[in-house]
Design a protein around this motif. Structure first.
Motif, mmCIF file in Angstrom:
data_model
loop_
_atom_site.group_PDB
_atom_site.id
_atom_site.type_symbol
_atom_site.label_atom_id
_atom_site.label_comp_id
_atom_site.label_asym_id
_atom_site.label_seq_id
_atom_site.Cartn_x
_atom_site.Cartn_y
_atom_site.Cartn_z
ATOM 1 N N SER A 165 0.830 -1.211 0.000
ATOM 2 C CA SER A 165 0.000 0.000 0.000
ATOM 3 C C SER A 165 0.860 1.255 0.000
ATOM 4 O O SER A 165 0.549 2.239 -0.675
ATOM 5 C CB SER A 165 -0.953 0.000 1.200
ATOM 6 O OG SER A 165 -0.221 0.068 2.397
ATOM 7 N N TRP B 296 2.361 1.741 -3.433
ATOM 8 C CA TRP B 296 1.283 2.181 -4.312
ATOM 9 C C TRP B 296 1.033 3.674 -4.135
ATOM 10 O O TRP B 296 0.905 4.438 -5.096
ATOM 11 C CB TRP B 296 0.018 1.375 -3.971
ATOM 12 C CG TRP B 296 -1.181 1.768 -4.779
ATOM 13 C CD1 TRP B 296 -1.541 1.277 -5.995
ATOM 14 C CD2 TRP B 296 -2.177 2.734 -4.420
ATOM 15 N NE1 TRP B 296 -2.694 1.879 -6.422
ATOM 16 C CE2 TRP B 296 -3.102 2.777 -5.471
ATOM 17 C CE3 TRP B 296 -2.364 3.570 -3.321
ATOM 18 C CZ2 TRP B 296 -4.208 3.608 -5.454
ATOM 19 C CZ3 TRP B 296 -3.452 4.409 -3.301
ATOM 20 C CH2 TRP B 296 -4.376 4.422 -4.363
ATOM 21 N N TYR B 297 1.003 4.086 -2.863
ATOM 22 C CA TYR B 297 0.709 5.485 -2.559
ATOM 23 C C TYR B 297 1.847 6.401 -3.032
ATOM 24 O O TYR B 297 1.620 7.398 -3.716
ATOM 25 C CB TYR B 297 0.515 5.638 -1.052
ATOM 26 C CG TYR B 297 0.371 7.058 -0.588
ATOM 27 C CD1 TYR B 297 -0.828 7.749 -0.759
ATOM 28 C CD2 TYR B 297 1.429 7.719 0.031
ATOM 29 C CE1 TYR B 297 -0.958 9.052 -0.334
ATOM 30 C CE2 TYR B 297 1.305 9.023 0.455
ATOM 31 C CZ TYR B 297 0.114 9.685 0.275
ATOM 32 O OH TYR B 297 -0.027 10.968 0.690
ATOM 33 N N VAL C 131 -7.255 5.316 0.422
ATOM 34 C CA VAL C 131 -6.799 3.931 0.316
ATOM 35 C C VAL C 131 -5.649 3.666 1.284
ATOM 36 O O VAL C 131 -5.628 2.678 2.005
ATOM 37 C CB VAL C 131 -6.344 3.625 -1.129
ATOM 38 C CG1 VAL C 131 -5.734 2.239 -1.215
ATOM 39 C CG2 VAL C 131 -7.524 3.767 -2.070
ATOM 40 N N TRP C 132 -4.717 4.609 1.283
ATOM 41 C CA TRP C 132 -3.478 4.358 2.021
ATOM 42 C C TRP C 132 -3.682 4.394 3.535
ATOM 43 O O TRP C 132 -3.218 3.503 4.257
ATOM 44 C CB TRP C 132 -2.432 5.387 1.598
ATOM 45 C CG TRP C 132 -1.074 5.111 2.154
ATOM 46 C CD1 TRP C 132 -0.382 3.940 2.074
ATOM 47 C CD2 TRP C 132 -0.238 6.014 2.873
ATOM 48 N NE1 TRP C 132 0.831 4.053 2.686
ATOM 49 C CE2 TRP C 132 0.954 5.328 3.184
ATOM 50 C CE3 TRP C 132 -0.370 7.342 3.275
ATOM 51 C CZ2 TRP C 132 2.002 5.921 3.893
ATOM 52 C CZ3 TRP C 132 0.672 7.932 3.958
ATOM 53 C CH2 TRP C 132 1.841 7.222 4.271
ATOM 54 N N ALA D 172 -5.298 1.331 4.985
ATOM 55 C CA ALA D 172 -4.399 0.186 4.840
ATOM 56 C C ALA D 172 -3.316 0.237 5.911
ATOM 57 O O ALA D 172 -3.003 -0.778 6.553
ATOM 58 C CB ALA D 172 -3.771 0.197 3.452
#
Ligand code: ADP
Length: 579
Positions: free
Chosen positions: A182, A185-186, A251-252, A255
């Motif tokens: 995560s 991704w971030y 999202v981050w 997570a």
């Protein structure tokens, strides 16, 4: 549109510099890290002791609770004291490194070639000296130490966990892929996302400011709809950009939060199972859960500073980039032999491929007055700046006494030629300092003579040479400021002056007084005047007519009038008008 001419350092350069900076004070760095490590070790004792307590209570074994509590308190206090000194040591180191960084940057900025500064515009440089330095100081002051502390604490917590109950470290591993993936991704999206957000915001502000500033134009031309449409587009873009980064965080953050909770829950769960199986003791489970719980804090810090470290890295790249500017003058050690200024086949371009001077040849005789006239945009100011050695020619040479101007060190160059402009900045400092800028080693009597020469001694002595002027100090009128600037010239004592009339001495109220001061400065020197008033040309020894980057006519006023060329036409129309 932002003009960005100053370079930005590449990643490798930033990394190398950061490494050099980090290892510059190995002892201090080692000391600070050791203190943090000791603090972390002291912090490991608590969970161990608590584990023993739980063990004793559950098995009913006898235990000296008083000693345990005392020991617990002792370790807590020891940890607090160690951390206090650790933070002190790392902050002191951070400040020291930061101070050196700033000094180095200031040196580099001051050493920037004037031509580069002018081309780049002041905006970029000001942003670098203000915003980037601020960002970097936040990084050096907070992000770097916090990250280091987080790493040290985290490593020791993990070490403690592995020593006390290696088996119980396994459940925490569940969270690693989650956090890893995560966060990657971030980070991959965050930088561009935030850059876009900032850019969209800047666009919107600029558009609004433009509309407000140009309100009258908008009104008179009926541009309302167009301006409103532009604002709507800007808002929409800004909105989209904000939404995007918000989406990233949506999202981050969850997570990461899950990544913190999962290890604790997993350790409780598996700790219980392992205990039932008889693989671990209850004391080990207790300590392990507490360690895992305590690991959250350094981990959280680490993740939250990652962004900041990137921002700091970007700022550092911009600050270091300033050092990458190539110097436009290299002192080769040549000596000027004589005072004759000579331009030979000089060409110059502000932009590659667009020459504004096309092969200028000009000899200036020592002691003469040369006036440059011609239509605006012909290249007079450019030529003036080249003759003053501010820019180097693209091809050809400008020499004084045979030595190219750009081969002379700056202070030596200023002893030969100086450009006189309207710029009359008063620096913060004493009046004496303000004059001494031109020649720091001058004595008080010399300063006095310089001030007397420009008729400024009377008011300066009334105020006192030690009076602090400039921003925050005593105010100085524009006319006095110009006199100070002229006194600097007298002190620097160049034999040749390039005088831009358009931009000098335009304050009409002070003009009469200043004309006298200026005349005193010009007296006995070679003067190249960019003439905007033709009587300057009339009084000059020679007149150079500059047209389209070339000298089209050169001679005395009378010769040129007799030649009936461009100058004669100019003179006729001006003369006719003024009559
Ligand atoms: P003058 O002093 O005769 O009015 P200048 O020397 O100022 O002429 O300008 C000569 C040419 O160079 C003009 O075409 C002008 O647009 C261009 N020029 C002047 N200064 C700059 C600059 N800083 N950057 C780019 N072009 C410039």
């Amino acid at each position: 549109m932002a003009r960005q001419i100053l370079p930005v350092a590449d990643r490798a350069q930033v990394r190398a510099y950061a490494r050099r900076l980090a290892l510059k004070y190995p002892k201090q760095l080692g000391g600070a890290l050791a203190l943090h490590a000791l603090g972390a070790i002291a912090g490991l004792a608590g969970p161990l002791l608590l584990g023993q307590l739980v063990e004793a209570v559950s098995t009913g074994a006898p235990i000296d609770v008083d000693t345990l509590v005392l020991a617990f308190a002792g370790f807590v206090i020891a940890q607090a004291v160690l951390i206090r000194f650790a933070v002190y040591a790392s902050s002191a180191l951070g400040e020291r490194v930061l101070a050196e960084l700033r000094e180095e940057f200031v040196d580099q900025v001051l050493a920037l070639p004037l031509s580069t500064v002018e081309k780049a515009g002041s905006g970029d440089l000001i942003t670098r000296t203000s915003r980037d330095v601020d960002a970097l100081s936040r990084t050096v002051r907070q992000a770097v130490p916090e990250t280091l502390i987080a790493v040290v604490t985290g490593v020791f917590m993990l070490g403690g966990l592995l020593i006390v109950a290696p088996l119980l470290a396994l459940p925490s591993l569940i969270a690693v892929p989650l956090l890893w993936i995560s966060t990657r991704w971030y980070l991959k999206r965050a930088r561009d996302g935030y850059l876009r957000e900032n850019a969209a915001y800047a666009d919107m502000t600029e558009g609004l400011a433009e509309t407000v500033e140009g309100a009258r134009t908008v009104e008179s031309l009926g541009l309302h709809d167009r301006r409103r449409a532009r604002t709507d587009t800007d808002i929409a873009r800004s909105f989209a950009a904000e939404r995007y980064t918000l989406g990233l965080r949506m999202v981050w953050f969850p997570a990461v939060e899950m990544g913190y909770v999962i290890p604790v829950a997993a350790t409780v769960l598996f700790g219980g199972l392992f205990y039932i199986e008889g693989w671990v003791t209850i004391a080990q489970v207790t300590a392990a859960i507490l360690y895992v719980q305590q690991l959250v804090d350094p981990l959280d810090r680490l993740l939250s500073w990652i962004d900041e470290l990137q921002v700091g890295g970007a700022s550092m790249a911009r600050l270091l980039g300033v050092a990458n500017v190539r110097d436009d003058r290299v002192s080769t050690g040549v000596q000027a032999d004589g005072e004759e200024l000579r331009a030979t086949d000089v060409r110059y371009a502000y932009r590659d491929g667009h020459d504004v001077l096309h092969g200028i040849d000009l000899d200036i005789r020592p002691g003469e007055r040369l006036a440059m006239v011609g239509p605006s945009g012909a290249g007079k100011s450019t030529l003036g700046r080249l003759l003053a050695g501010i820019h180097g020619p693209r091809t050809g040479t400008v020499t004084v006494g045979g030595a190219p101007l750009v081969d002379l060190p700056l202070d030596e160059l200023r002893g030969h030629v100086a450009l006189v402009t309207q710029e009359h900045h008063v620096f913060r400092g004493t009046l004496r300092d303000n004059v001494l800028i031109a020649r720091p080693d001058a004595t008080d009597p010399e300063v006095r003579r310089a001030l007397e020469a420009v008729d400024a001694w009377e008011w300066v002595s009334a105020m006192g040479l030690d009076t602090v002027v400039g921003s925050g100090g005593t105010a100085v009128t524009p006319a006095h400021a110009q006199q100070l600037a002229l006194a600097r010239l007298v002190l620097a004592d160049p034999h040749t002056l390039v005088l831009d009339e358009a931009t000098s001495l335009i304050d009409p109220r002070a003009a009469r007084n200043l004309e006298r001061s200026l005349a005193a400065v010009l007296d006995g020197r070679t003067v190249i005047a960019i003439a905007h008033r033709l009587y300057t040309a009339h009084d000059a020894d020679r007149v150079a007519v500059v047209e389209d980057g070339r000298i089209s006519e050169l001679g005395s006023h009378h010769d040129l009038v007799a030649a009936k060329g461009a100058y004669a036409a100019l003179w006729d129309s001006w003369h006719g008008k003024s009559r």
